[in-house]
Design an enzyme around this catalytic site. Sequence first.
Site, PDB file in Angstrom:
ATOM      1  N   SER A   1      23.509   7.424  22.080  1.00 35.61           N
ATOM      2  CA  SER A   1      22.412   6.468  22.165  1.00 35.61           C
ATOM      3  C   SER A   1      22.868   5.194  22.884  1.00 35.61           C
ATOM      4  O   SER A   1      23.298   5.250  24.025  1.00 35.61           O
ATOM      5  CB  SER A   1      21.864   6.181  20.765  1.00 35.61           C
ATOM      6  OG  SER A   1      20.620   5.533  20.822  1.00 35.61           O
TER       7      SER A   1
ATOM      8  N   ASP B   1      12.375  12.826  22.225  1.00 36.85           N
ATOM      9  CA  ASP B   1      13.176  11.607  22.323  1.00 36.85           C
ATOM     10  C   ASP B   1      12.688  10.813  23.527  1.00 36.85           C
ATOM     11  O   ASP B   1      12.607  11.348  24.639  1.00 36.85           O
ATOM     12  CB  ASP B   1      14.657  11.995  22.494  1.00 36.85           C
ATOM     13  CG  ASP B   1      15.581  10.804  22.561  1.00 36.85           C
ATOM     14  OD1 ASP B   1      15.113   9.661  22.396  1.00 36.85           O
ATOM     15  OD2 ASP B   1      16.790  11.017  22.770  1.00 36.85           O
TER      16      ASP B   1
ATOM     17  N   HIS C   1      15.793  12.468  18.599  1.00 33.50           N
ATOM     18  CA  HIS C   1      16.815  11.429  18.719  1.00 33.50           C
ATOM     19  C   HIS C   1      17.474  11.148  17.363  1.00 33.50           C
ATOM     20  O   HIS C   1      16.799  10.953  16.366  1.00 33.50           O
ATOM     21  CB  HIS C   1      16.216  10.131  19.258  1.00 33.50           C
ATOM     22  CG  HIS C   1      17.251   9.115  19.614  1.00 33.50           C
ATOM     23  ND1 HIS C   1      17.846   9.069  20.847  1.00 33.50           N
ATOM     24  CD2 HIS C   1      17.826   8.119  18.895  1.00 33.50           C
ATOM     25  CE1 HIS C   1      18.730   8.091  20.876  1.00 33.50           C
ATOM     26  NE2 HIS C   1      18.743   7.495  19.697  1.00 33.50           N
TER      27      HIS C   1
END
Length: 406
Positions: A194, A349, A379
């Site tokens: 991320s 995501d 995600h």
Amino acid sequence: MVVKSALVFVVVAVLLTYYCNEPVPPDIAHPTQFASFGVVMRTVWNMAILGEYLGIGTEPQNLRYILGSLIGAAQRVKGTSYREGLDCRDTMFNRVRVRVYEPVSVAKSGAKVPGLVYIHGGGWIMLSVDVFDELTARVAKELGIVVVSVEYRLAPEHVFPAAFDDCVAATKFFLQNAELYNVDRTRVGISGDSSGGNLAAAVTLALAKEKGLPKLKTQALIYPALQALDFNTPSYIDHGHLNTLSKEKMISYWLWYLNNDSSFKEVFGANNHTSEQLKKSQYAGYVDHKMVRPNLRPKVVTPVKKESIKFPEIPNIATILDPRFAPLMADDDDLKDLPPTFVMTCEYDVLRDDGVMYATRLRKAGVRVEHDHYERAFHGFLPQNDVNEVAETAVQNYISYLKKNL
């Protein structure tokens, strides 16, 4: 009395039903788990906002505390038996806090092994090496390598480039002092998830230009955040309503990292933080939707000099074109010398297309890329690998890639 009690029960039931009515994609793996994760994230955000309204901390501070407390409690129940066979110690690399994981067998033998720098996610504002302790320990243990997990400074107390600077400093120290940790300095890679994937990609770009340093062997990016130019990519449009990571929340993270001014959320959400000139420039080509939807016509762009681009009056807004902040904004020539790259993306995501576009551009630049995409994942799903077989498969594939490329 009975009628009043019944009425209260109905009202509470209706409110709970409304609150827990989490949008769930029809083909998602483990829909109940997905919905629960979404409800938890929405609850944490609402508590953080309420806390700020009541004068109890700021929204990002509250997010950091609440989510950190929840994860910490779960980890204490689980224990740290997974560290068995590892020497784990917290130390400083160039005045940056890190945690080093070294297999005991490596320390005893003195043999030189590969190394990996890991940079945790959390929207640049929260989470820590503790949250990712199990994953980093597993990588060190299964591969028999030394892993360095970086505890970089967090936004918004420390806006860009603080986190980037910390990660560069720690990585350079590791490369320069690899032998002290029984590591072969020519076999050091970098990874992150991320926002950590953002930082890992940014460090890789920066160090590729450094002279006198060993080159990073590989970069492994897990659902990375790579651009803040276009918040209307297909994945933002299709999945921006999901509470696992919504478009609104992702924009908040970017703003806290950029300038700590959330008043521009709506401006960014409408893509009005750029200009018509910028939307027709080569930078718009770097996020061309055709890379995601091949049936679209390619974007026609006109190359412009970065210093000539005009922006709206937003603090630090020109930073969105800085590859240290948004790696997808790197020019094509800067991509050519990057190491073999692993990119993991998930269908559900908002950041899916960031990863797809980066993988596409890297391949076009001649970089060897392995793109690992999960159609039924979302995600942040990776830490759920003990209860989600898709996540466990993803972890295994990630570790397998590292084994072959370090």
